[in-house]
Design an enzyme around this catalytic site. Structure first.
Site, mmCIF file in Angstrom:
data_model
loop_
_atom_site.group_PDB
_atom_site.id
_atom_site.type_symbol
_atom_site.label_atom_id
_atom_site.label_comp_id
_atom_site.label_asym_id
_atom_site.label_seq_id
_atom_site.Cartn_x
_atom_site.Cartn_y
_atom_site.Cartn_z
ATOM 1 N N LYS A 24 -1.063 8.666 71.383
ATOM 2 C CA LYS A 24 -1.843 8.001 70.337
ATOM 3 C C LYS A 24 -1.482 6.528 70.211
ATOM 4 O O LYS A 24 -2.351 5.674 70.087
ATOM 5 C CB LYS A 24 -1.619 8.671 68.978
ATOM 6 C CG LYS A 24 -1.984 10.125 68.925
ATOM 7 C CD LYS A 24 -1.821 10.673 67.519
ATOM 8 C CE LYS A 24 -0.414 10.574 66.967
ATOM 9 N NZ LYS A 24 0.578 11.446 67.639
ATOM 10 N N ARG A 61 -0.546 13.465 57.839
ATOM 11 C CA ARG A 61 0.121 14.468 58.658
ATOM 12 C C ARG A 61 -0.164 15.895 58.195
ATOM 13 O O ARG A 61 0.267 16.848 58.817
ATOM 14 C CB ARG A 61 1.639 14.258 58.630
ATOM 15 C CG ARG A 61 2.071 13.043 59.414
ATOM 16 C CD ARG A 61 3.575 12.865 59.278
ATOM 17 N NE ARG A 61 3.980 11.575 59.801
ATOM 18 C CZ ARG A 61 4.394 11.381 61.050
ATOM 19 N NH1 ARG A 61 4.427 12.384 61.891
ATOM 20 N NH2 ARG A 61 4.748 10.180 61.442
ATOM 21 N N ARG A 77 11.545 10.320 79.120
ATOM 22 C CA ARG A 77 11.721 8.991 78.538
ATOM 23 C C ARG A 77 13.205 8.631 78.434
ATOM 24 O O ARG A 77 14.034 9.459 78.064
ATOM 25 C CB ARG A 77 11.084 8.988 77.153
ATOM 26 C CG ARG A 77 10.884 7.621 76.590
ATOM 27 C CD ARG A 77 9.706 7.588 75.674
ATOM 28 N NE ARG A 77 9.973 8.321 74.440
ATOM 29 C CZ ARG A 77 9.116 8.366 73.424
ATOM 30 N NH1 ARG A 77 7.961 7.759 73.495
ATOM 31 N NH2 ARG A 77 9.418 9.047 72.335
ATOM 32 N N ARG A 107 16.877 9.789 73.981
ATOM 33 C CA ARG A 107 16.943 9.996 72.535
ATOM 34 C C ARG A 107 17.018 11.486 72.247
ATOM 35 O O ARG A 107 16.397 12.274 72.946
ATOM 36 C CB ARG A 107 15.671 9.464 71.866
ATOM 37 C CG ARG A 107 15.642 7.975 71.701
ATOM 38 C CD ARG A 107 14.414 7.597 70.862
ATOM 39 N NE ARG A 107 14.147 6.185 70.940
ATOM 40 C CZ ARG A 107 12.944 5.657 71.150
ATOM 41 N NH1 ARG A 107 11.898 6.438 71.305
ATOM 42 N NH2 ARG A 107 12.780 4.365 71.189
ATOM 43 N N ARG A 166 9.839 19.999 67.363
ATOM 44 C CA ARG A 166 8.923 19.038 66.711
ATOM 45 C C ARG A 166 7.483 19.518 66.844
ATOM 46 O O ARG A 166 6.682 19.383 65.928
ATOM 47 C CB ARG A 166 9.048 17.656 67.367
ATOM 48 C CG ARG A 166 10.313 16.904 66.967
ATOM 49 C CD ARG A 166 10.536 15.703 67.860
ATOM 50 N NE ARG A 166 9.603 14.609 67.615
ATOM 51 C CZ ARG A 166 9.381 13.620 68.486
ATOM 52 N NH1 ARG A 166 9.991 13.601 69.653
ATOM 53 N NH2 ARG A 166 8.535 12.661 68.194
#
Ligand code: ZN
Length: 232
Positions: free
Chosen positions: A28, A103, A142, A175, A186
């Site tokens: 996004k 959200r 990542r 991370r 998540r």
């Protein structure tokens, strides 16, 4: 998404007041950036405007800061107020791209109510439908540089030397949020809220599904083509 009973309305309105929805890792943020540049409308990321309010030490920013300092979530009514104030600014009069909010369904309802007060209407909600395997691949690859904050991807954007920052030669880190187990957690949390949120916008007839599985470039091209044909 069937567009039939909405297509007339879409053509008449030139509005580009967009909300981007989708799980973490759906791309996004990237699309928000390129759409913002293409259509010259601001990309409003809730994380950014909250930090901005804190930095500017506005009344509401001070309130936000007090929650953040205690490590608490900023309450919905405060976030909604900050978002609505931001989209009512002159640079967003032709449109905006809201990313990171709402959200859940409750937030969507309170956002609509507050927007109504400013005579602003969301034209289209783009839902980035994305498969879990794609998200995990994107996020778990990542790596970030702890020193200069450069971001890499082991596959799509690897550093020249294995796990070492090109710019400052620091050892790259993953991370905690990007580790596979955390990503799965998540996604589960996201999924719970998603259903109500999508249902809400579906009944308002402004939901459009797009594929977050596509590469950023392909998705951007397909979005541009569809906006040209039928409006956002
Ligand atoms: Zn670095």
């Amino acid at each position: 998404m069937p567009e039939s009973n909405n297509s007339k309305k879409g053509k008449k309105s030139n509005g580009m007041r967009l909300v981007l929805l989708g799980p973490p890792g759906a791309g996004k943020g990237t699309q928000a950036e390129v759409l913002s540049a293409e259509y010259e409308i601001p990309h409003i990321s809730t994380g950014d405007i909250l930090r901005e309010a804190v930095r500017e030490e506005t009344e509401i920013g001070k309130e936000v800061n007090s929650f953040m300092e205690r490590g608490e979530l900023v309450p919905d009514n405060i976030v909604t107020e900050i978002v609505v104030n931001r989209v009512a600014k002159p640079d967003a009069s032709r449109g905006f791209i809201l990313d990171g909010y709402p959200r859940n369904k409750g937030q969507a309802e309170s956002l609509d109510k507050a927007l109504e007060g400013k005579k602003i209407r969301i034209d289209r909600v783009l839902y980035f439908k994305t498969s879990q395997s794609v998200i995990i691949k994107r996020l778990s690859g990542r790596r970030v540089c702890p020193k200069c904050n450069s971001i890499y991807h082991l596959k799509n954007n690897p550093p020249k030397k294995d796990e070492i920052c090109d710019r400052c030669a620091s050892k790259l880190l993953q991370r905690k949020d990007d580790k596979e187990d955390t990503v799965k957690k998540r996604l589960a949390v996201y999924k719970e809220a998603e259903e109500g949120l999508l249902g809400y916008y579906k009944t308002k007839n402004i939901l459009k599904e797009v594929s977050g599985d596509l590469s950023a470039e392909k998705l951007f091209r397909s979005l541009k083509a569809s906006f040209k044909k039928e409006g956002p």
